[in-house]
Design an enzyme around this catalytic site. Structure first.
Site, mmCIF file in Angstrom:
data_model
loop_
_atom_site.group_PDB
_atom_site.id
_atom_site.type_symbol
_atom_site.label_atom_id
_atom_site.label_comp_id
_atom_site.label_asym_id
_atom_site.label_seq_id
_atom_site.Cartn_x
_atom_site.Cartn_y
_atom_site.Cartn_z
ATOM 1 N N TRP B 106 0.809 -1.216 0.000
ATOM 2 C CA TRP B 106 0.000 0.000 0.000
ATOM 3 C C TRP B 106 0.840 1.262 0.000
ATOM 4 C CZ3 TRP B 106 -4.226 -0.469 -2.186
ATOM 5 C CH2 TRP B 106 -4.950 -1.654 -2.079
ATOM 6 N N ASP B 178 -1.622 7.232 6.771
ATOM 7 C CA ASP B 178 -2.674 6.353 6.256
ATOM 8 C C ASP B 178 -2.963 5.348 7.369
ATOM 9 O OD1 ASP B 178 -4.075 4.246 5.188
ATOM 10 O OD2 ASP B 178 -2.794 3.987 3.429
ATOM 11 N N LYS B 202 -12.544 -1.146 6.766
ATOM 12 C CA LYS B 202 -11.930 -2.060 7.732
ATOM 13 C C LYS B 202 -12.566 -1.886 9.112
ATOM 14 C CE LYS B 202 -8.014 -1.862 4.689
ATOM 15 N NZ LYS B 202 -7.955 -3.181 4.064
#
Lengths: 367, 367
Positions: B106, B178, B202
């Site tokens: 990511w 993030d 999530k």
């Protein structure tokens, strides 16, 4: 309405009504989709199961709108306002011009955003006629820049209830259309368009997703310089609408709506029902001395029916009593006032009949 | 699993499990929210009712994370990948540099996108140690550009299961993080950050929405040139997260999750439960000769537990039998392989106990 458990007739312009059967199915599957032990919203987007949902959703949309193979269908994050930037960012190199038809609120917002990324050649698409009614500017009075990279127009202006009755004919270049509030309500000749976009929250599903239909051969001419990857149509297309985690529950929901539309008989059937609903409502308003339409015949939307009371002081009471009668979201947009009945695909003929009956009784009560 | 109607224990990395109680409430309200006669997803976003939902959702998030008043909370369209572009587009003027910690998948994606909008000073944040285990690069070995406009890092790398154990201390400038896969799982000292973002799918709700927490005094320094309006944090903030139709159902859902978290006892309680779940699982794996963790102690994620079998040929059978036992989505990411148990807030201690029992029985069956 208190705690009455029935469903109201919901005339909201958007987020708008969803067919009750679709909500019932989603409700049934919400904790356990397909015996999988979880909701679709809890399902990894890289699972074969989600891919099946996405593929079927796209296939059903292609069937409904008869989308040719040389057009890509994208399910994108965000709303139409994202497309206001995305279209010029993809189409226009620095210094290039595009034609924009200026209608009301949404097209003005669109032009404001697009002007940050290119030069705008603006043509008025709407005006007030000598009777004080809104009408489309006839196409033979338009002045367009034939060298403009495309002509952008909003096929249906949700707020004032003005709708193009035909595809524009006079521009020889590419047509781009914001069809947020009339996609899936009528047949579209996709091949006349370079790109069509529509936010989901009127005729497709919950807000947060936008459908884009774009001719694939245009991809090679699209710009990428300082365009976020997720705003690049070719990139999103190359990843099958999943360069990142997609709005998966919205896609699933759209799929349920598309299945429902196919079960109803498809777009031609919906179009006939939509015309019937709109004619019922406009015919009632036209014969009334109490209500009137602010839009001239020949320019009227069959999705968003703007209605005004000749004496506007009754509006608040109308809205209050309508709500008590399970008719909700009939207030006009704050910039335009009056009443507005949005009668998208999910609004039944029964709902429109109920509204007309209520309008009639309301008038009688005031006499 | 056939058509069994029970809920599985869902270890998906994202879109991830949602608390069953939250889904049950949403299910109950899906056709008729608050006696209103329609679903929240059919409710106009400009209605006072939706504004109430939005305000309460923000208030509850502020309570949960103890967000100071000088930070704005934004509910934005799209996923974290949109933020990969948005952060540099707002922070960096042409020619300016930012520091990025490169971890795994990511953060690499993030750097690739950000490098389109500014110069990147990259510091490796993760490495393989002499035992072949992944570990964080200690902060005293970092080399950062102190003139960089900010330091961006991914607090928890979902795919490999590596997580920062503390906030970085060594950079004197702005911190941007993030926190997709660990927001709301642990207390955060918000004041250490310039900006935090997290995709919803999530620990927050369905995909298609991202929460941004940003220090308001930074707004005046943010760039606007060729930045789409909906990517400009100050613009979205000035419109109260509604410059356009927001992802309203996602916001509503996040609100239900936030209420559930408060009912559970808030973030400190969730943190203790999350640590307990992770310790149970790592302790089991560490004492096993059959399973092992590919991540060194001191670098392990308590949200995404990567697990490998010493003999990888059993993986397929493991996943198949796990699924038959209502334990789903345990497959590792395709780029990393192995198994992975994502144990976000919605995963109960019972779920982890059930997984450990299954792992043990699986091992016994193969003996």
């Amino acid at each position: 309405m208190g705690l009455d458990m029935t469903r109201a007739f919901n005339f909201s312009a958007g987020p708008a009504a969803i067919p009750t059967e679709v909500l019932e199915r989603a409700q049934k599957e919400l904790l356990n989709w397909n015996g999988y032990g979880c909701s679709v919203m809890e399902l990894g987007h890289r699972t074969p199961d989600f891919q099946t949902i996405l593929d079927k959703t796209e296939d059903d949309l292609r069937k409904l709108l008869n989308i040719p193979k040389n057009y890509k269908v994208l399910f994108m994050h965000g709303s139409a306002s994202h497309q206001f930037a995305m279209v010029p960012m993809n189409f226009l190199a620095p210094g290039e011009t595009a034609n924009y038809l200026e209608m009301d609120h949404w097209s003005k917002m669109c032009i404001k955003e697009a002007s940050r990324f290119g030069d705008m050649h603006i043509q008025q698409g709407i005006r007030t006629n000598s009777d004080g009614l809104l009408e489309l500017v006839p196409e033979n009075e338009w002045s367009l820049d034939e060298k403009g990279k495309y002509l952008h127009f909003t096929s249906n202006e949700t707020i004032v209830g003005v709708q193009f009755q035909d595809d524009p004919q006079s521009f020889s270049g590419k047509l781009v259309s914001d069809m947020c509030s009339d996609i899936l309500s009528r047949p579209i000749d996709i091949e006349k368009y370079a790109l069509i976009y529509a936010g989901a929250q009127k005729n497709i599903g919950p807000s947060g997703m936008t459908v884009v239909i774009v001719r694939e051969d245009l991809f090679e001419s699209f710009q990428t310089e300082r365009v976020p990857s997720l705003f690049q149509y070719p990139h999103v297309s190359s990843k099958g609408s999943m360069p990142n985690t997609p709005p998966s529950f919205g896609i699933y929901f759209a799929g349920l709506v598309f299945e429902w539309l196919l079960e109803q008989g498809g777009i031609e059937e919906m179009y006939q029902r939509n015309l019937k609903k709109a004619h019922m409502l406009y015919d009632y308003v036209d014969q009334s001395n109490f209500y009137h339409s602010p839009v001239a015949k020949g320019s009227r939307s069959f999705m968003n029916v703007a209605i005004q009371m000749k004496d506007r002081k009754h509006e608040e009471r109308f809205l209050h009593e309508a709500r008590e009668n399970h008719l909700i979201a009939l207030k006009g947009h704050k910039t335009f006032g009056g009443l507005r009945a949005s009668i998208y695909n999910a609004m039944s003929i029964e709902g429109v009949e109920t509204l007309i009956r209520f309008m009639d009784q309301f008038e009688q009560r005031l006499k």
